[in-house]
Design a protein around this motif. Sequence first.
Motif: not given
Length: 156
Positions: A15-35
Amino acid sequence: TVAQLRRQLGVGAPRISDSLYRQIERAPRKFNPLQVPLSLQAALPFKTKPKLEAPRKRKTLEQKRAVVLEPGEKKAYTLLQQLNAIRNEKSKKRREQQDRKRVDKDKKAAAEEAWRSKFNREERKKRYVAQGKEEKRKEAAASGGKYKKARREADG
């Protein structure tokens, strides 16, 4: 083969550790208000102008206060409610009556269509019978007519 050797030794596939599937953790995106540029805002109608107001933590005075109607206002309000209720009831009855009429009309139209198709069928049958007789008459006339034998005897 390699598979047989692995089975004998009881070793699984590497087993190649890079080929294993794992959960991706992403920070919630925050958009700037429309100018919207001020020059453009000035040209926009009030309804579409951006209204950027920070959410309030406390309720405003207008939100807190209770609406107490005066006796005249209360009478007018209840009268309006009653009139609206009557209007809604009438429109509901009218709609139901229209539905009933539509059902009756559809039934009559179906009966009419059935009668019309039967009538057309009978008319077509009569037309075909008449057409067949006409063809038979023409055929007889072309071969010397119906009375060919009687004419021959009279002449002879």
